[in-house]
Write a protein that holds these residues in place. Structure first.
Motif, PDB file in Angstrom:
ATOM      1  N   ASP A 168       0.777  -1.246   0.043  1.00 15.74           N
ATOM      2  CA  ASP A 168       0.077   0.101  -0.009  1.00 15.74           C
ATOM      3  C   ASP A 168       0.837   1.392  -0.071  1.00 15.74           C
ATOM      4  O   ASP A 168       2.015   1.286   0.603  1.00 15.74           O
ATOM      5  N   TYR A 169       0.206   2.294  -0.454  1.00 14.09           N
ATOM      6  CA  TYR A 169       0.928   3.508  -0.613  1.00 14.09           C
ATOM      7  C   TYR A 169       0.354   4.407   0.697  1.00 14.09           C
ATOM      8  O   TYR A 169      -0.682   4.038   1.215  1.00 14.09           O
ATOM      9  N   PHE A 170       1.047   5.268   1.190  1.00 15.18           N
ATOM     10  CA  PHE A 170       0.426   6.313   2.073  1.00 15.18           C
ATOM     11  C   PHE A 170       0.979   7.624   2.075  1.00 15.18           C
ATOM     12  O   PHE A 170       2.080   8.018   1.359  1.00 15.18           O
ATOM     13  N   LEU A 195       0.914  11.616   4.079  1.00 12.65           N
ATOM     14  CA  LEU A 195       0.519  12.176   5.119  1.00 12.65           C
ATOM     15  C   LEU A 195       0.051  13.559   4.856  1.00 12.65           C
ATOM     16  O   LEU A 195       0.843  14.303   4.145  1.00 12.65           O
ATOM     17  N   SER A 199       1.930  15.017  -1.481  1.00 10.98           N
ATOM     18  CA  SER A 199       2.286  14.549  -2.694  1.00 10.98           C
ATOM     19  C   SER A 199       1.390  13.863  -3.585  1.00 10.98           C
ATOM     20  O   SER A 199       1.657  13.123  -4.452  1.00 10.98           O
TER      21      SER A 199
END
Lengths: 204, 204, 204, 204
Positions: free
Chosen positions: A104-106, A108, A119
């Motif tokens: 998975d990507y995250f 913040l 981003s």
């Protein structure tokens, strides 16, 4: 937009997918004053989100955790997940069902919208996303703000109505109605979303 | 800018300081084709940066790691640090001297400039920073791009000339001269920078 | 934020004022399908806005027209004003009351929010604005989006309830309630706003 | 990026073209202290730019004026053009050759880069541009900053070396070399650029 062929990202986002699932503020201690009101509605939606995430993963649809970093500028996301799993953290039972996987990507986010000072936009561009599936909390705040910003950026929106929760059902329903009317969001229930490469842009 | 008094950041940045030290791309495996050229100049500057960082910490000047995430969208910054410390990673001897402390901030950047598609601007606003001290690699690329963007945002710039390095001394010197001339950067050596609350805006 | 003292803006914004009045999409032909519904509510609010603008000017509070450029990327704002004053343009009676003066600022926005892909944020920074007074159309769309984005940037908000209009009274009232509750907006009627240097941040 | 099919721009950009010509700060009074140095190099390049612009128009390549608004936040671009044509304005002979046509676009920029706090990015997206041809002044400042930002956004760059000018030939040559090396810019002379739909991405 610019040609991705020669593009170099200082970091890689190898997946390509027209659909992307955004889980908004689901890694959430819910230890703020009115958190228990949110939690009451969040728990049933967490189960739906977990099922949707599982289907997304199977269909090759990338999952991005778009999350506040609640006072944790200096620590990392994994530490935040760990904190939420500690005993007596109200949001624990939600987080437990939505643990991030390695793939998975995250992103913040410092404020309400996932697009503000983050981003996210460039990540979505590299994923070649055109349709965003939004799920998470609160439906009438961070999900709505993120949806507004996504709409201004011309994304197609799916906001499964069983996968967003707010402090009150009334506020949640109104936010869903706004997204349906003004942002042309598809608010079908999560089980009816068609995922993966065969899906039409809006999953219809 | 807007009033910070009532401001709520979804995450906290408790420090306030007119000066902030940015360490740019110092957590760097340097395993790209011409990395060895950069490494030759980076090693002596890393020692200077480590001393400058120590003084910054003692003076209460926040330190922000502004770093590429080299293919690591999905992992966290700590994992990247750990990777750089593995045997045979060329950049290891640089990273070893510049390990992040718990109190440090970090901002992952997807492209050259630390301001592009990141939370850096909002973090600096909450820190109430007016002067940025830029150090890191490469002086003529990511440091220069970040300096350009900082100048457009009206920050005072200090770019200590012994704390930036590029693949060639010539390119590094030219970048420093450009920043001095066009961005009004103070390029004094790091030991001559006056840090902390008594410092005048540009450390002069 | 960064020090304005040494700042050079490629263009000048000589006024300084903690309060700024934003007139959102008031230069509006209202020739879209449901424009007549909006017009019905817009007309009485235009009179209130005109009075508020007059008072703002007298108190030294800058006025910024934040306006769609409705298909007019290539022409200028003055041409758009002129077009709206032609016979048979539905929005004419509104525009007539809110003609820009030489001293007013304007920002053309490509999408709903005045902050998205525009110079508004940097203009407000140079004006040293901390409180935004939002007026215009539609209250539940472009005004609301702009308010959301202003709130994320920590501005104090005043949204005089007699100076915003939407296609239906219900939608307008709900948008005002949202801004009051979630964005801490002061929604007092325009005549009760205290303008100028003696005003407290929120005009209270 | 997002699907343009259903996209609504609050303003229209009807042209579609993979190539776009950006004329940077060419509407320029050049009445600043060292303006005469720039003017000496700008005049011959203006003739080349005028010829390039003519060819671009014939080939259906959109032209965007990306211009400082030199103290003119409140007035419009046409008024700025008119001012530059007044007697005794040093930049007049340059402006005379590069007068905007009705079909041209313009973007007013508050700072050096055409991308910072402007609508340029969204306009380019709607034009579906992938290659930017940059021309204008100064080669080592606003053109270079705009080129840097364009490169971070993955545009292919053509910077015809006879269509950019700086205060000194040395500074101009160095900026061109940097753009060629670090931004992969094609710096061929303007007459050798292949324009229009048959052009390969970089005109090669």
């Amino acid at each position: 937009m610019a040609r991705a062929a020669n593009a170099s990202l200082h970091g890689s986002a190898p997946d390509k997918s027209p659909q992307v699932l955004l889980l908004i503020d689901v890694i959430n201690a819910m230890d703020f004053p009115r958190g228990k009101h949110l939690l009451r509605h969040a728990l049933p939606s967490a189960r739906k989100m977990a099922a949707l995430k599982k289907r997304a993963r199977e269909a090759g649809v990338p999952v991005i955790y778009v999350n506040d970093n609640f006072g944790r500028w200096q620590s990392d996301f994994k530490a935040h997940v760990t904190h939420c799993l500690e005993a007596d953290v109200p949001g624990g039972p939600v987080v437990q069902q939505l643990l991030p996987d390695e793939e998975d990507y995250f992103v913040l986010k410092p404020k309400h919208s996932g697009f503000y000072s983050t981003s996210l936009e460039i990540l979505l561009k590299y994923l070649e996303a055109t349709t965003l599936i939004l799920a998470g909390f609160a439906g009438n705040l961070c999900v709505l703000y993120t949806a507004n910003d996504a709409y201004m950026r011309d994304y197609e929106l799916i906001v499964p109505r069983d996968c967003v929760a707010s402090e009150t059902k009334q506020a949640n329903d109104h936010a869903l109605a706004q997204m349906q009317k003004h942002l042309r969001a598809d608010i079908r229930t999560s089980s009816r979303i068609i995922l993966g490469k065969s899906a039409k842009p809006t999953g219809k």
